[in-house]
Design an enzyme around this catalytic site. Structure first.
Site, short mmCIF file in Angstrom:
data_model
loop_
_atom_site.label_atom_id
_atom_site.label_comp_id
_atom_site.label_asym_id
_atom_site.label_seq_id
_atom_site.Cartn_x
_atom_site.Cartn_y
_atom_site.Cartn_z
CG ASP A 226 37.41 107.43 -13.08
OD1 ASP A 226 36.50 108.24 -13.33
OD2 ASP A 226 37.66 106.67 -12.03
CD GLU A 285 37.39 112.51 -13.53
OE1 GLU A 285 36.56 112.98 -12.84
OE2 GLU A 285 37.83 111.31 -13.30
#
Ligand code: NOJ
Length: 548
Positions: A226, A285
């Site tokens: 993330d 990401e």
């Protein structure tokens, strides 16, 4: 519906099924189809209205039959759920909402027995404000404070934030604490950013990765990282001098995103992953201002994949789509990596709604599945689910929505991410359309029944059967499609590509049919194709696969 009825699809988990995934000569991820499970909205086993790990276990045979290679599970760690679990209080514990560690182990076992790999989300840019480190930091422990970005404020009494950075969710990226200092949070105030200049942060995350890589013996197959582009901030945390910074994400340089220093972290993680075998992967990401900058994340000594988000912003227009494909492939090929295609995820409007129709959504899916590289599917896209736009405000949980409601106009994320997170329908009827024996944490629309797995299974015209067939054909063709493509001449508004091994894919983005010479044997189409004396009539907004 009681729990027993709901779980009737549970596999006989202790029986041997398909063999575990074999080590891949070429790197299994290079062309893998990876299915994103948004854990709280996939399947609920205990009736509390929130999806859980046992619910996922019960639906693994569905995923196996769908034909995907791997799952990505969104965060299921102990968390106050201020941002759907992307606010982690304990990275080594499962939140009781979702089950326990034993459920995680059992899920990994079952998935591996069915030949499915499992990637889990890791959230290293920030912790929850309830994490033990941040609590200690607020209590004044200097060692704990040094793991975050605490700064005195500006102005005579320090009442102004230390710099002009804005949170991605809107408003200032700083919150003042009781002792007068401020701390940095690029997302919600409940998500304080870690300071990755601190070696203790590195050591802790390496230990966390090892924990999951070895859980129950075999462990997880990789991590979705993330905010992989945000972990390092520009030295001195300089002002930006412009407002509306979140609107620039992925378009301009920002001192809190895509700093060169992040690459050393990911290179270290690559070494760590490889020390656990050749098949463990990291997927970033990451948002970077150019495709070339994004490709740096997937250099041979760095991460295996980085999501390619270009289709999230691409209009329904053949020339624009071809440009996305060419640019993306040129950038990743230059570093020897595969591309990683995405149409939908839990942060964006579902592509059926974004592109304007189910026809286009089906066609777009066939296009992506025909391309070289890996594809991430978002749960429910195989059912053709639309965005749920009519959610009542009080049901919404996106922190950006509540921040906007409180502070007025937000310049950050739109706050409407709940609409793609509505629990998915498994059955035509029942309180939550088979999602679980209780209700559903977000209200499901009435049309969910007709879109359910049950309603679509066996209907050759359904979107679910289209995905099943496409994934089967893709697997069958996999061995000889290579990682390249050639463009074929076609009229404006149409694109046509061929892959080594003979797959030809033609997409018509026009609102009227087009006729082209049939390039081979018809394999699959997102809408009926007319074929007559060597001419193929391709329906408006549709995509067709042929074997040349
Ligand atoms: C990206 C995640 O996909 C999103 O859901 C989350 O809000 C932010 N990162 C912050 O962790």
């Amino acid at each position: 519906m009681d729990a027993a009825t709901h779980n009737e699809g549970l596999p006989a988990t202790r029986e041997p099924a398909a063999p575990a995934p074999a080590p891949a000569a070429q790197g299994w991820w290079r062309d893998a189809v990876i299915y994103q499970v948004y854990v709280r909205s996939f399947a609920d086993s205990d009736g509390d209205g929130v999806g859980d790990l046992r619910g996922i276990r019960g639906r693994l045979p569905y995923l196996r039959a769908l034909g995907v290679d791997a799952l990505w599970l969104t965060p299921f760690y102990a968390s106050p759920q201020a941002d759907g679990g992307y606010d982690v209080a304990d990275y080594r514990a499962v939140d009781p909402l979702f089950g326990g560690l034993a459920d995680a182990e059992a899920l990994l076992d079952d998935a591996h027995r069915l030949g499915l790999r499992v990637i889990v989300d890791i959230v290293p840019n920030h912790t929850s404000d309830r994490h033990a480190w941040f609590r200690a930091a607020l209590a004044g422990d200097p060692t704990a404070r040094a793991r975050y970005h605490f700064r005195p404020g500006k102005g005579p009494d320090g009442a102004l934030p230390p710099n002009d950075w804005e949170s991605v969710f809107g408003g200032p990226a700083w919150t003042r604490t009781a002792d007068g200092d401020w701390y940095l949070h690029l997302f919600a105030p409940e998500q304080p950013d870690l300071d990755w200049d601190n070696p203790e942060v590195h050591a802790e995350f390496e230990a966390i990765l090892r924990f999951w890589l070895t859980l129950g013996g075999r462990g997880v197959d990789g991590f979705r990282i993330d905010v992989a582009h945000g972990m390092v901030k520009a030295p001195g945390l300089p002002d930006i001098g412009r407002k509306e910074q979140a609107r620039m994400i992925g378009a301009q340089e920002l001192p809190f995103f895509d700093q060169d220093g992040v690459h050393a972290i990911h290179q270290g993680w690559r070494r760590l992953l490889e020390s656990h075998g050749p098949d463990r992967i990291g997927v970033a990401e990451a948002w970077a201002p150019t495709t070339e900058r994004l490709a740096l994340y997937v250099r041979p000594d760095e991460l295996h994949q980085a999501f390619n988000f270009h289709f999230l912003r691409c209009p329904w227009e053949a020339a624009a789509m071809r440009a996305v494909i060419e640019e993306s492939m040129a950038a990743t090929t230059s570093v020897g990596a595969p591309t990683t295609w995405v149409l939908s995820n839990h942060d964006v409007v579902r592509h059926r709604t974004r592109l304007g129709s189910l026809e286009r959504a089906r066609a777009a899916a066939l296009l992506l599945l025909a391309l070289p590289g890996s594809v991430y599917l978002y749960q429910g896209e195989e059912l053709g689910l639309p965005e749920v736009t009519a959610l009542p405000d009080e049901a919404r949980q996106d922190p950006a929505f509540h921040r906007a409601a409180r502070d007025g106009e937000t310049t950050g994320q739109d706050g409407l991410r709940d609409g793609c997170r509505v629990p998915i329908p498994w059955k035509r009827d029942g309180g939550s359309y088979g999602f679980g024996p209780g209700g559903s944490w977000l209200p499901q629309p009435q049309e969910w029944g007709a879109l359910s797995v049950e309603a679509q299974t066996g209907d050759p015209d359904s979107t679910l059967e289209l995905y099943r067939t496409a994934l089967r054909l893709r697997r069958e063709l996999r061995t000889d499609t290579g990682e390249t493509l050639a463009w074929l001449p076609v009229p404006p508004g149409v694109l046509a590509l061929s892959r080594p091994g003979g797959l030809v894919c033609v997409l018509n983005t026009r609102d009227e049919p087009v006729e082209i010479p049939a390039p081979g044997r018809l394999l699959l189409a997102s809408a009926p194709v007319g074929e007559d004396a060597g001419t193929a009539r391709i329906a408006a907004n549709s995509c067709v696969w042929w074997a040349a």
